[in-house]
Design an enzyme around this catalytic site. Structure first.
Site, short mmCIF file in Angstrom:
data_model
loop_
_atom_site.label_atom_id
_atom_site.label_comp_id
_atom_site.label_asym_id
_atom_site.label_seq_id
_atom_site.Cartn_x
_atom_site.Cartn_y
_atom_site.Cartn_z
N ASN A 133 38.91 32.12 18.10
CA ASN A 133 39.95 32.60 17.48
C ASN A 133 40.94 31.45 17.11
OD1 ASN A 133 42.53 35.20 18.12
ND2 ASN A 133 41.41 34.72 16.42
N CYS A 184 39.89 28.92 14.81
CA CYS A 184 39.45 28.26 13.39
C CYS A 184 38.98 29.67 12.24
CB CYS A 184 38.36 27.37 13.65
SG CYS A 184 38.69 25.86 14.49
N ARG A 185 37.96 29.97 12.40
CA ARG A 185 37.13 30.74 11.55
C ARG A 185 38.16 32.00 11.48
NH1 ARG A 185 31.35 30.45 13.66
NH2 ARG A 185 32.60 30.55 15.50
N SER A 186 38.06 32.81 12.61
CA SER A 186 38.78 34.51 12.45
C SER A 186 40.37 34.24 12.18
CB SER A 186 38.55 35.04 13.60
OG SER A 186 39.02 34.62 14.74
N CYS A 232 35.84 35.44 15.86
CA CYS A 232 34.84 34.22 16.19
C CYS A 232 34.79 33.99 17.44
CB CYS A 232 35.50 33.27 15.24
SG CYS A 232 37.26 32.57 15.63
N ASP A 259 30.37 27.37 12.33
CA ASP A 259 31.78 27.03 13.22
C ASP A 259 31.83 25.57 12.74
OD1 ASP A 259 33.03 26.12 15.46
OD2 ASP A 259 31.66 26.72 17.00
#
Ligand code: 4NP
Length: 160
Positions: free
Chosen positions: A13, A15-17, A10, A127
């Site tokens: 690095n 939050c999402r990934s 993401c 995001d």
């Protein structure tokens, strides 16, 4: 089979990934397949290198049984395209950055995590940085769906 590598990418690095990394680690452990895959996550940007995942991402993941506390942010590097069989971006911006940085011969390793969704019709993982708790929950809904699809692929590789 040789261990298969999966890298989630993401922007930050945090939050999402890392959420995707934590969910895949949980699912691999539940299936007894940890030895068959090496899993990591990274950001296209370097602003948060060395940091633990965002507390909001950690809390949302923990509510569903995924522990992100040991993860630390890092930036994508040139060797990641060699080391990982699947390099899965969270959105089109991340994917465009990866396409520019990845050698032509390894471009087939790049893809969108959301393309593995089956319950949700999603093209990307939005995001959540400027969002609220519901946005972090939505990330988990999409990531858990996509990781289920990815697990079916990885189980197929193990069986071969
Ligand atoms: P991620 O979320 O890409 O899912 O880790 C973000 C984290 C940090 C920022 C943006 C998105 N930021 O602007 O610092």
């Amino acid at each position: 089979m040789a261990a298969c590598g999966v890298l989630f990418v993401c922007l930050g690095n945090i939050c999402r990934s890392p959420t995707a990394e934590g969910v895949l680690r949980t699912r691999l452990a539940q299936a007894g397949l940890e030895r068959h895959a090496h899993v990591d996550s990274a950001g296209t940007g370097a602003w948060h290198v060395g940091k633990a995942p965002d507390p909001r991402a950690q809390a949302a993941a923990a509510r569903r049984g995924h522990d992100l506390s040991a993860l630390r942010a890092r930036q994508v590097g040139a060797d990641d395209f060699v080391r990982f069989d699947y390099v899965l971006a969270m959105d089109d911006d991340n994917l465009a950055v990866l396409r520019r940085r990845c050698p032509p011969a390894l471009q087939a390793r790049l893809g969108a995590l959301a393309s593995w969704c089956s319950r949700f019709q999603a093209t990307h993982i939005p995001d959540p940085w400027y969002g609220d708790e519901g946005d972090f929950e939505h990330v988990l809904d999409l990531v858990e769906d996509a990781v289920d699809g990815l697990m079916r692929e990885l189980r197929g590789r193990v069986a071969r």
